[in-house]
Scaffold this motif. Structure first.
Motif, short mmCIF file in Angstrom:
data_model
loop_
_atom_site.label_atom_id
_atom_site.label_comp_id
_atom_site.label_asym_id
_atom_site.label_seq_id
_atom_site.Cartn_x
_atom_site.Cartn_y
_atom_site.Cartn_z
N MET A 129 0.82 -1.21 0.00
CA MET A 129 0.00 0.00 0.00
C MET A 129 0.86 1.26 0.00
N LYS A 130 1.96 1.21 0.70
CA LYS A 130 2.83 2.37 0.79
C LYS A 130 3.52 2.66 -0.54
N ALA A 162 2.38 1.85 -3.56
CA ALA A 162 1.42 2.20 -4.61
C ALA A 162 1.11 3.70 -4.57
N GLN A 202 -3.98 3.20 -5.11
CA GLN A 202 -4.67 2.86 -3.87
C GLN A 202 -6.19 2.97 -4.05
N ILE A 232 -8.93 0.01 -3.69
CA ILE A 232 -10.08 0.09 -2.78
C ILE A 232 -11.37 -0.20 -3.53
#
Length: 246
Positions: A217-218, A220, A225, A229
């Protein structure tokens, strides 16, 4: 495990103290006179102590047998097991020798008492040249009294021996139940330890996955993100429809 922390050595010390006291009482019993009151009382105490120590040694021997099934689990080796078996065998022989000597002495005293009673009866049956008729009835009464008193004492000793035997059997059964409970507790403790290890392993794996997801996640971008989602939301809706609406 050190000797000070090992339950075997704690119980061994207690049993050894009991054996020392038993031998001291036995030496006192050997020196005592043939007075029936003191000797019978001390004989009962010695036999009761022998029964108690024999039961404790038997229970300790059972614990050694349990430890012999998996010595590594208890932190001991075969040499230590053999050493413990030799000690219990020696302790059992010491108590057995005292018990045999006391039982033999009791039988001799009982035989001696019966002989004395028979001698007294013979003496009482001898006619008196001056008061033969009058003394015959008195002699017979004394003879009956002495015989009944001796029989009563022998019956009382026999009943007490039977009660001690029954008590010893009951204690042995309780010891067997206690040993079974002990083994069950050990098995449950091992299961709980295995379960704890599995939970720790699962927790470590979950932490690793969470760290990997956070790292992804960091790395991307914001757009990436957002797309992730949205993808997860659509996947959740599809799974919800499949599970609850079909």
């Amino acid at each position: 495990m050190s000797s000070a922390q090992d339950p075997f050595y704690i119980v061994k010390e207690e049993i050894q103290e009991s054996i020392d006291k038993l031998q001291s009482s036995f030496h006192q019993w050997e020196r005592i006179s043939c007075d029936m009151g003191d000797q019978v009382h001390l004989t009962k105490d010695l036999l009761a102590a022998c029964e108690s120590i024999e039961w404790q040694v038997d229970e300790l021997d059972k614990a050694i047998s349990v430890a012999g099934r998996d010595p590594s689990w208890y932190g001991i080796d075969e040499a230590e097991l053999e050493k413990r078996r030799r000690w219990t065998s020696t302790a059992r022989n010491q108590v057995g020798n005292v018990k045999k000597a006391v039982v033999a002495g009791r039988e001799v005293n009982i035989s001696g008492t019966a002989s004395v009673s028979g001698m007294r009866r013979e003496l009482m049956r001898m006619p008196n040249s001056q008061q033969a008729d009058k003394s015959n009835q008195y002699t017979q009464d004394n003879d009956d009294f002495i015989q009944s008193e001796s029989d009563r004492q022998l019956l009382l000793i026999k009943q007490q021996d039977e009660e001690l035997d029954e008590l010893s059997i009951t204690i042995g059964r309780l010891g067997g139940v206690g040993l079974t409970i002990h083994e069950e507790l050990l098995a449950q403790e091992k299961i709980i330890d295995d379960l704890g290890m599995e939970m720790d392993s699962t927790s470590n794996r979950l932490d690793f996955v969470q760290k990997k997801v956070a790292m992804v996640m960091k790395k991307a971008s914001a757009k990436g993100q957002l797309m992730m989602i949205l993808f997860l939301v659509v996947l959740f809706i599809i799974l919800f429809v499949l599970v609850f609406l079909t």
